[in-house]
Design a protein around this motif. Sequence first.
Motif, PDB file in Angstrom:
ATOM      1  N   GLN A 339       0.826  -1.199   0.000  1.00 62.96           N
ATOM      2  CA  GLN A 339       0.000   0.000   0.000  1.00 62.96           C
ATOM      3  C   GLN A 339       0.869   1.262   0.000  1.00 62.96           C
ATOM      4  N   PRO A 340       0.361   2.388  -0.520  1.00 60.88           N
ATOM      5  CA  PRO A 340       1.118   3.646  -0.480  1.00 60.88           C
ATOM      6  C   PRO A 340       1.474   4.038   0.953  1.00 60.88           C
ATOM      7  N   GLY A 341       2.711   4.455   1.150  1.00 60.70           N
ATOM      8  CA  GLY A 341       3.165   4.871   2.471  1.00 60.70           C
ATOM      9  C   GLY A 341       3.501   3.738   3.415  1.00 60.70           C
ATOM     10  N   GLU A 342       3.467   2.508   2.931  1.00 60.49           N
ATOM     11  CA  GLU A 342       3.714   1.338   3.772  1.00 60.49           C
ATOM     12  C   GLU A 342       5.159   0.863   3.621  1.00 60.49           C
ATOM     13  N   ILE A 343       5.708   0.321   4.693  1.00 58.66           N
ATOM     14  CA  ILE A 343       6.986  -0.394   4.615  1.00 58.66           C
ATOM     15  C   ILE A 343       6.663  -1.879   4.729  1.00 58.66           C
ATOM     16  N   PHE A 344       6.866  -2.593   3.624  1.00 62.50           N
ATOM     17  CA  PHE A 344       6.562  -4.019   3.570  1.00 62.50           C
ATOM     18  C   PHE A 344       7.870  -4.796   3.655  1.00 62.50           C
ATOM     19  N   GLY A 345       7.972  -5.673   4.633  1.00 59.84           N
ATOM     20  CA  GLY A 345       9.197  -6.442   4.830  1.00 59.84           C
ATOM     21  C   GLY A 345       9.124  -7.818   4.197  1.00 59.84           C
ATOM     22  N   LEU A 346      10.240  -8.273   3.654  1.00 63.51           N
ATOM     23  CA  LEU A 346      10.368  -9.637   3.139  1.00 63.51           C
ATOM     24  C   LEU A 346      11.511 -10.320   3.865  1.00 63.51           C
ATOM     25  N   VAL A 347      11.229 -11.452   4.480  1.00 63.80           N
ATOM     26  CA  VAL A 347      12.263 -12.211   5.179  1.00 63.80           C
ATOM     27  C   VAL A 347      12.259 -13.645   4.659  1.00 63.80           C
ATOM     28  N   GLY A 348      13.332 -14.352   4.950  1.00 68.72           N
ATOM     29  CA  GLY A 348      13.448 -15.739   4.521  1.00 68.72           C
ATOM     30  C   GLY A 348      14.899 -16.106   4.343  1.00 68.72           C
ATOM     31  N   LEU A 506       7.191  11.991   3.797  1.00 72.70           N
ATOM     32  CA  LEU A 506       6.960  12.035   2.356  1.00 72.70           C
ATOM     33  C   LEU A 506       5.949  11.004   1.877  1.00 72.70           C
ATOM     34  N   GLY A 507       5.503  10.134   2.775  1.00 73.66           N
ATOM     35  CA  GLY A 507       4.631   9.051   2.333  1.00 73.66           C
ATOM     36  C   GLY A 507       5.369   8.062   1.460  1.00 73.66           C
ATOM     37  N   LEU A 508       6.684   7.946   1.675  1.00 71.58           N
ATOM     38  CA  LEU A 508       7.514   7.038   0.882  1.00 71.58           C
ATOM     39  C   LEU A 508       7.092   5.593   1.135  1.00 71.58           C
ATOM     40  N   THR A 509       7.004   4.823   0.077  1.00 68.48           N
ATOM     41  CA  THR A 509       6.645   3.405   0.170  1.00 68.48           C
ATOM     42  C   THR A 509       7.911   2.582   0.003  1.00 68.48           C
ATOM     43  N   MET A 510       8.060   1.519   0.785  1.00 69.19           N
ATOM     44  CA  MET A 510       9.289   0.721   0.732  1.00 69.19           C
ATOM     45  C   MET A 510       9.000  -0.769   0.713  1.00 69.19           C
ATOM     46  N   LEU A 511       9.840  -1.461  -0.037  1.00 67.25           N
ATOM     47  CA  LEU A 511       9.969  -2.910   0.091  1.00 67.25           C
ATOM     48  C   LEU A 511      11.284  -3.134   0.807  1.00 67.25           C
ATOM     49  N   PHE A 512      11.230  -3.658   2.021  1.00 70.53           N
ATOM     50  CA  PHE A 512      12.412  -3.774   2.873  1.00 70.53           C
ATOM     51  C   PHE A 512      12.773  -5.252   3.022  1.00 70.53           C
ATOM     52  N   ILE A 513      13.869  -5.656   2.373  1.00 71.62           N
ATOM     53  CA  ILE A 513      14.315  -7.044   2.399  1.00 71.62           C
ATOM     54  C   ILE A 513      15.476  -7.157   3.374  1.00 71.62           C
ATOM     55  N   SER A 514      15.372  -8.083   4.314  1.00 72.31           N
ATOM     56  CA  SER A 514      16.435  -8.228   5.300  1.00 72.31           C
ATOM     57  C   SER A 514      16.371  -9.606   5.944  1.00 72.31           C
ATOM     58  N   HIS A 515      17.550 -10.077   6.396  1.00 75.06           N
ATOM     59  CA  HIS A 515      17.577 -11.299   7.198  1.00 75.06           C
ATOM     60  C   HIS A 515      17.656 -10.948   8.678  1.00 75.06           C
ATOM     61  N   ASP A 516      17.763  -9.648   8.990  1.00 71.05           N
ATOM     62  CA  ASP A 516      17.885  -9.180  10.369  1.00 71.05           C
ATOM     63  C   ASP A 516      16.479  -8.986  10.944  1.00 71.05           C
ATOM     64  N   LEU A 517      15.995  -9.986  11.672  1.00 73.53           N
ATOM     65  CA  LEU A 517      14.615  -9.959  12.156  1.00 73.53           C
ATOM     66  C   LEU A 517      14.327  -8.808  13.131  1.00 73.53           C
ATOM     67  N   PRO A 518      15.245  -8.464  14.062  1.00 69.67           N
ATOM     68  CA  PRO A 518      14.971  -7.299  14.911  1.00 69.67           C
ATOM     69  C   PRO A 518      14.801  -6.007  14.110  1.00 69.67           C
TER      70      PRO A 518
END
Length: 569
Positions: A339-348, A506-518
């Motif tokens: 969604q706009p303005g959301e930070i969506f995380g991908l882990v795995g 800014l309402g920046l939208t992000m796809l945040f990929i990380s292996h760092d769970l904290p």
Amino acid sequence: MTLLEVKDLRIEFPSRRGTMVAVDKVSLTVNPGEVLGVVGESGAGKSTIGNAVVGLLEPPGRMANGEVYLEGKRIDNLPEHEMRKLRGRRIGMIFQDPLTSLDPLQTIEKQLVETIDLHLQLGEAGSKKRAIDMLRQVGIPDPEMRVKQYPHQFSGGMRQRVVIALALCAEPDVIIADEPTTALDVSIQAQILELIKKLCVEKNVGMLIITHDMGVIADVTDRVAVMYRGNMVEEGPTAKILGNPDHPYTQSLISAVPRPDKRLDRFPLVEYIEEAHEPKKELDIATHWLGQARDFGDAHKGPLIKIENLQMRFLSKNSIFPSRRVYLDAVKDVSLEIQPGEIFGLVGESGSGKSTIARLISGLYHPAGGQISFAGTDLVGIKSEKQMDHFRRQMQMIFQDPFSSLNPRMRVLDIVAEPIRFHGLASSKQEGNRIVRDLLDHVGLGEAAALKYPHEFSGGQRQRISIARALATRPRFLICDEPTSALDVSIQAQILNLLKDLQAELGLTMLFISHDLPVIRQMCDRVGVMRHGQLCEVGETEQIFNDPKHDYTKHLLELMPKFSNVAVA
């Protein structure tokens, strides 16, 4: 007898701008079966110590003072042909950057076999068998097939595992591990750390681990040395340093480690010793260049990113007969919305398809099937380069490997200014240069960094350059592929706070990929869990961490480093 000893080390880098002292008056020892951790900020001199021990200081770097001993024999003054006999056989090195430490023109098998045969002389058949066994030990699936592949066919985390296998394959007496788990997910990190501990206990190997990951320090080290601006400010047993540090810098550094147990509004910042009395200037995004109005030419409602039944496969074994070709399904029927303005995380796990999805969204890969929509526009069907440029300005990517994503022949000023000039975002060259210097200052590098080249920076500093370049187009959607994997906790806190500010203002939208769970817990609004190219679970961040539904998600959370338990001991 002490296995490795460094006495009164001083390392200088002379230049036209004067002599920079990278390490000064540093002494340390590593005993058989012991793991010594070296922590500190990016640029504190940690990696420089490791390079000096094995005689691999980059020119014009030099040892101005000090001595290095291996089992009581001085080695820093040995001729180069004698040092070559020690490297690999007596002293193994795991380098910080897995891509640049592997030969892109040779298969993994050739690189491993060459090292094994040179030092252990097992013959071709024996060396090949050991190469496959080493890949299996570091957690690479189907090693018999993958050993025939080239480095570019591996993900960042899997390349790191290959580098670890290279360092361990000749059974050295001392291992210098420079950020050995930087690109590894928690499951493989646990496997590698268990292998490291087993080596030290069973074979009496001494290890020097250089890292910014306090979870790794808490898990495997016996003693810790803390570096600050080239000096060692504190050294002692791990439980003492992490649980009850004496030095103000160490106390501040530990407080900046992301909390795995609860979410905070802001990341605590490290207070610098000399500069603690000077309040840090906050970024006023409302009046800053980054916050100026951005016209993207649409009034789209609904998800900014929509992925439907996305598929991607890579050819892993070619043949003139189509029936004999072998494919690797990197992404299998993945659907998600951001969604706009959301930070969506991908882990795995490493190799689960996280970075492949990022590259598919950004247009670096063309999908084998499925749809990718950006603000309601089907990106897969776009043929015009001019139309794609309109979306490329709105989408920027921070890559996992900071060194290979920067042009080594360009100054930092030109690297960061390039997207500004390409998209015409500055009215003049002078204004563009001013914007670049301001961006560099806000990512913690300072304006003086503009005149330097990428090789003059540490790994963490190079990552900050990548982040400044990604922000230079004032993007609408930011893809962060392991953006803090090369950063120490102090700079990580600054960068993540900056990204949070940008997202909020800014309402920046992000796809945040990380292996760092904290970090994922602190940064993301929602999280998707990837495994073997498939999306196992998607949910609100707190729900995923407090009440996971899928067994694999539960498994990942169980493996999360328990640094907080040590820190309060």
